[in-house]
Write a protein that holds these residues in place. Structure first.
Motif, short mmCIF file in Angstrom:
data_model
loop_
_atom_site.label_atom_id
_atom_site.label_comp_id
_atom_site.label_asym_id
_atom_site.label_seq_id
_atom_site.Cartn_x
_atom_site.Cartn_y
_atom_site.Cartn_z
N SER A 1 -6.50 8.14 2.19
CA SER A 1 -6.33 6.71 1.91
C SER A 1 -4.98 6.38 1.27
O SER A 1 -4.74 5.23 0.92
CB SER A 1 -7.46 6.23 0.98
OG SER A 1 -7.40 6.91 -0.26
N CYS B 1 -8.35 7.35 9.32
CA CYS B 1 -7.32 7.37 8.27
C CYS B 1 -6.28 8.45 8.55
O CYS B 1 -5.07 8.24 8.34
CB CYS B 1 -7.97 7.60 6.91
SG CYS B 1 -8.94 6.21 6.30
N LEU C 1 -5.97 1.33 8.39
CA LEU C 1 -6.20 2.21 7.25
C LEU C 1 -7.08 1.55 6.20
O LEU C 1 -8.05 2.15 5.70
CB LEU C 1 -4.86 2.63 6.64
CG LEU C 1 -4.92 3.53 5.40
CD1 LEU C 1 -5.43 4.92 5.79
CD2 LEU C 1 -3.55 3.64 4.75
N MET D 1 -10.85 3.12 5.48
CA MET D 1 -11.17 3.82 4.24
C MET D 1 -12.44 3.27 3.60
O MET D 1 -13.25 4.03 3.05
CB MET D 1 -10.00 3.74 3.25
CG MET D 1 -9.60 2.34 2.86
SD MET D 1 -8.19 2.29 1.73
CE MET D 1 -8.99 2.65 0.18
#
Length: 524
Positions: free
Chosen positions: A322, A381, A413, A417
């Motif tokens: 992340s 990710c 992303l 996450m």
């Protein structure tokens, strides 16, 4: 007897059907049963809402006071402390929580955590110096560390297997809502008024948590049988004792087995015998009190260590996948990549995408399962990190640039996450640890989470100066790929399983044969 032989006596208790749905209930009671658990979850979720609001405090305060011409201003050094001291203080709260919640209980621990939060919000509102702002941030950091273990343990112990995952996912997803709420308040009001209004949330949490029952499992481990029965009746739809008799008896057997196993462990240590002998109930009172060494040895049994290793590793891979270390320098990175987005739009966009991902996680965790969501989320990710590394390397070498590419990758992303890897390790804390040791283990996991967050944040600039921005993206992307393999191999499927069945799975992973003994239910 050597240590290896001594370890053989530390078998987990024989699992029983814990927290099963009573056969006495019918469809009419099903919705009441779910409603009561949802009510308990909503009350404790106010703490998670407050946590999300606290996460946004450095953004609001530093944004309003950094290098300003106001009477209260922050230089670079003061801003860095206010932005990072929460990470340093959170492990202290986690350790305190792990030690105290076994004594105070889940409910009183959740009530106690509001004290530093209220003090922190008031100090932020009335702050007249950078020192007061720093102290307020430290108090909030301690409070955040303190709240996570009892809240996740509470949800894990009150929820039925078929809805426990959804309850846990919703509770952690409320953090995103708190993040958005605080940013909205910061947009509507001055920073001081924002801090004052935010203090209403812990006040509401005190009232709401006072109205829900204590965890029946914790009450049973303390020998408070009548209170445990009353709590279970509340949590299963305010029903009669007869309607939860089967589940309550299973809970009794489970807690007694856990107690007996620890006492048998102590007996084996004293006798230095390699044979596991159960101690009759009549002999329990004659045994010596456990020493600190024996308590530590018991905590280090495989039933704790295996899930502890799994969750800590998951946290590490989450921080890598992340790009946690990049968040304090997000605006600088976006500027370097020439992403066409203003800071306010960036803040709103990231919050909305994280919230969308959290909602998707709530909807998918039950039908899809934590394992599958983790693999999808981690893979997405990892792809974003590696792609950002390749793109950044390309523009560094003056190849053609397309600013919309990194913007799209960051959008994916943020969504990915929160689709899985942001919430799932916290859910696992409420499921994987056995009752005996769950509080300390959960507190230790939360502490290590923030230590890892502090390390990756503190080393980002050093790593960037050594490897370049593209090297940072590629480095964490490769770690995320390793995380995919680790999750695929090590993460079990827990949906629809009782807490005892989950413990049995980990007993098998340790190479031990565990036989399930179902309790005999006597109905008069």
């Amino acid at each position: 007897m050597d240590d290896t032989a001594a370890t053989t006596v530390t078998n987990e208790p024989e699992p029983v059907s814990l927290l099963i749905t009573s056969s006495c209930t019918n469809d009419r009671h099903k919705y009441k049963r779910i409603l009561s658990q949802v009510c308990a979850m909503v009350a404790q979720s106010l703490l998670m809402l407050n946590l999300g609001m606290i996460i946004s405090v450095p953004t609001i305060v530093i944004g309003a006071l950094h290098n300003t011409k106001e009477d209260l201003t922050l230089d670079d050094e003061q801003s860095s402390w206010i932005g990072s001291i929460m990470f340093l203080c959170q492990p202290l709260g986690c350790i305190l929580s792990g030690c105290l919640q076994g004594v105070l209980g889940r409910k009183r621990s959740m009530l106690l955590v509001n004290v530093p939060h209220l003090a922190g919000w008031y100090l932020l509102y009335s702050a007249g110096s950078p020192l007061m702002l720093t102290i307020a941030s430290a108090l909030m950091g301690i409070g955040v560390g303190f709240l996570e273990a009892p809240t996740m343990a509470y949800i894990g112990e009150i929820g039925e297997p078929n809805i426990r995952g959804i309850l846990s996912t919703f509770a952690t997803s409320v953090i995103v809502l708190g993040h958005l709420l605080e940013l909205f308040l910061g947009y509507m009001f001055s920073w001081r008024m924002t801090m004052l209004v935010s203090g209403l949330v812990p006040m509401a949490a005190i009232v709401a948590i006072s109205l829900i029952p204590e965890s029946p499992i914790w009450l049973m481990t303390k020998g408070r049988r009548d209170e445990a029965l009353s709590s279970l009746r509340w949590l299963r739809g305010w029903v009669s004792a007869e309607e939860v008799s089967e589940e309550f008896h299973a809970l009794e057997v489970y807690c007694q087995e856990s107690k007996n196993e620890f006492k048998s462990f102590l007996e084996a240590k004293i006798r230095k015998s390699a044979v596991y002998n159960r101690v009759p109930d009549s002999e329990f009172g004659t045994q010596i009190k456990p020493s600190i060494v024996n308590v530590i040895r018991d905590f280090l049994r495989p039933g704790i260590l295996i899930p502890l290793r799994l969750i800590i590793s998951y946290f590490f891979f989450f921080h890598a996948a992340s790009l946690t270390g990049m968040r304090p320098y997000m605006l600088e990175v976006f500027t370097q990549l020439e992403v066409p987005l203003t800071p306010k739009k960036l803040t709103v966009m990231s919050g909305v995408l994280q919230g969308t991902g959290a909602i998707a996680c709530i909807c998918l965790v039950k039908p899809v399962g934590k394992r599958a969501l983790s693999l999808v989320s981690m893979s997405s990710c990892a792809m974003c990190c590696l792609s950002l590394g390749i793109y950044t390397y390309a523009i560094t070498h003056q190849w053609s640039s397309a600013p919309m590419i990194p913007l799209l990758l960051f959008c994916i992303l943020y969504f990915s996450m929160n689709l899985g890897i942001s919430a799932i390790p916290w859910l696992l804390m409420s499921e994987l640890f056995p009752t005996r040791g769950r509080g300390v283990a959960s507190g230790l996991c939360a502490a290590i989470f923030y230590i890892i967050a502090f390390i990756v944040s503190k080393t980002w600039l050093t790593l960037q100066s050594s490897l370049g921005l593209h090297g940072c993206f590629l480095f964490y992307g490769i770690i995320a790929v390793i995380g995919i393999v680790y999750v695929f191999i090590c993460l079990p499927q827990t949906e629809g399983k009782t807490l005892a069945e989950i413990e049995k799975d980990f007993a098998k992973k340790n190479g031990r044969q565990v036989k399930i003994t179902k309790p005999t239910i006597l109905i008069k």
